[in-house]
Design an enzyme around this catalytic site. Structure first.
Site, PDB file in Angstrom:
ATOM      1  CD1 TRP A  31      -2.735  -1.737   0.941  1.00 22.67           C
ATOM      2  CD2 TRP A  31      -3.433   0.390   0.947  1.00 22.67           C
ATOM      3  NE1 TRP A  31      -4.094  -1.744   0.793  1.00 22.67           N
ATOM      4  CE2 TRP A  31      -4.555  -0.433   0.797  1.00 22.67           C
ATOM      5  CE3 TRP A  31      -3.616   1.778   0.984  1.00 22.67           C
ATOM      6  CZ2 TRP A  31      -5.839   0.054   0.679  1.00 22.67           C
ATOM      7  CZ3 TRP A  31      -4.900   2.271   0.871  1.00 22.67           C
ATOM      8  CH2 TRP A  31      -5.994   1.415   0.713  1.00 22.67           C
ATOM      9  CB  SER A  65       0.446  -0.962   7.346  1.00 23.12           C
ATOM     10  OG  SER A  65       1.234  -0.120   6.510  1.00 23.12           O
ATOM     11  CE1 TYR A  66      -5.179  -7.491  10.326  1.00 23.77           C
ATOM     12  CE2 TYR A  66      -5.279  -5.532  11.712  1.00 23.77           C
ATOM     13  CZ  TYR A  66      -5.557  -6.867  11.504  1.00 23.77           C
ATOM     14  OH  TYR A  66      -6.210  -7.585  12.483  1.00 23.77           O
ATOM     15  CD  GLU A  67      -2.770  -7.400   5.375  1.00 21.77           C
ATOM     16  OE1 GLU A  67      -2.404  -6.312   4.882  1.00 21.77           O
ATOM     17  OE2 GLU A  67      -3.920  -7.593   5.818  1.00 21.77           O
ATOM     18  CB  ILE A  91      -2.265   8.043   3.972  1.00 28.23           C
ATOM     19  CG1 ILE A  91      -0.772   7.950   3.628  1.00 28.23           C
ATOM     20  CG2 ILE A  91      -2.763   9.480   3.796  1.00 28.23           C
ATOM     21  CD1 ILE A  91      -0.450   8.276   2.180  1.00 28.23           C
ATOM     22  CD  GLU A  94     -14.361  10.314   2.708  1.00 26.66           C
ATOM     23  OE1 GLU A  94     -14.289  11.029   1.692  1.00 26.66           O
ATOM     24  OE2 GLU A  94     -15.298   9.497   2.920  1.00 26.66           O
ATOM     25  CG  HIS A  97      -9.929   1.072   7.867  1.00 30.94           C
ATOM     26  ND1 HIS A  97      -9.054   0.894   6.824  1.00 30.94           N
ATOM     27  CD2 HIS A  97     -10.227  -0.164   8.329  1.00 30.94           C
ATOM     28  CE1 HIS A  97      -8.830  -0.408   6.658  1.00 30.94           C
ATOM     29  NE2 HIS A  97      -9.543  -1.064   7.559  1.00 30.94           N
TER      30      HIS A  97
END
Ligand SMILES: Nc1c(NC[C@H](O)[C@H](O)[C@H](O)CO)[nH]c(=O)[nH]c1=O
Ligand SMILES: CC(=O)[C@@H](O)COP(=O)(O)O
Length: 162
Positions: A31, A65-67, A91, A94, A97
């Site tokens: 990402w 990044s979660y992984e 980044i 809205e 999350h």
């Protein structure tokens, strides 16, 4: 602002150890790849500038990044690195999350280091804008990837002494 016009990657005030004895795993997320690619370049340059051997640096990519946490767990489960560096760029959008990802990754990286008793370095940008991220990935505020590399060398050195 703490980082106003400051290069956050200025290490002239510290003596960085020789990295040649150590092996490093780098987990980098895809990402915001333009940013994470610059972080990866900074990390590799930081390691090799202080003596790390290219053959002692393993790199794996994960989707987001979660992984990063799962990626660090996978490589630490399969190889005894002296330190693992996790690089990502989250980044804000809205919704909340962003908060959930950043919190999960920060705690997850810390916990995976404790699980394997190895330094796990949090080299993840958590910004509100792309401009803030690029400024910290080889821009006016330095390179968070290089910072993470220096931290990995220092922590691997400390870990080797105890
Ligand atoms: N929005 C960003 C993400 N989102 C994706 C997550 O990291 C994860 O891959 C998804 O929730 C599936 O588990 N990831 C980033 O690294 N940066 C972002 O800005
Ligand atoms: C950090 C993120 O996952 C973010 O890109 C998601 O954006 P949004 O909160 O607008 O869905």
């Amino acid at each position: 602002m703490a980082s106003t016009i400051k290069n956050l990657s200025d290490f002239s005030h510290i003596q960085v150890a020789d990295a040649s004895p150590y092996t490093f795993g780098i987990v980098v997320s895809q990402w915001n790849a333009n940013v994470t690619g610059a972080l990866l370049n900074g990390a590799i340059e930081g390691l090799e500038k202080h003596g790390a051997l290219p053959e002692n640096i393993d790199i794996i990519e994960v989707p987001g990044s979660y992984e990063l946490v799962a990626g660090a767990d996978i490589i630490l489960r399969n190889k005894k690195f002296d330190a693992v560096i996790c690089l990502g760029c989250v980044i804000q959008g809205e919704t909340p999350h962003f908060d959930f990802i950043c919190d999960a990754v920060a705690h997850g990286v810390a916990n995976v280091g404790l699980k394997y008793n190895k330094p796990a370095i949090f080299g993840v940008l958590t910004t509100t804008t792309l401009e803030q991220a690029t400024a910290r990935a080889g821009g006016i505020h330095g390179n968070k990837g290089e910072e993470a590399a220096i931290t990995a060398i220092q922590m691997a050195t400390i870990s080797a002494k105890y």
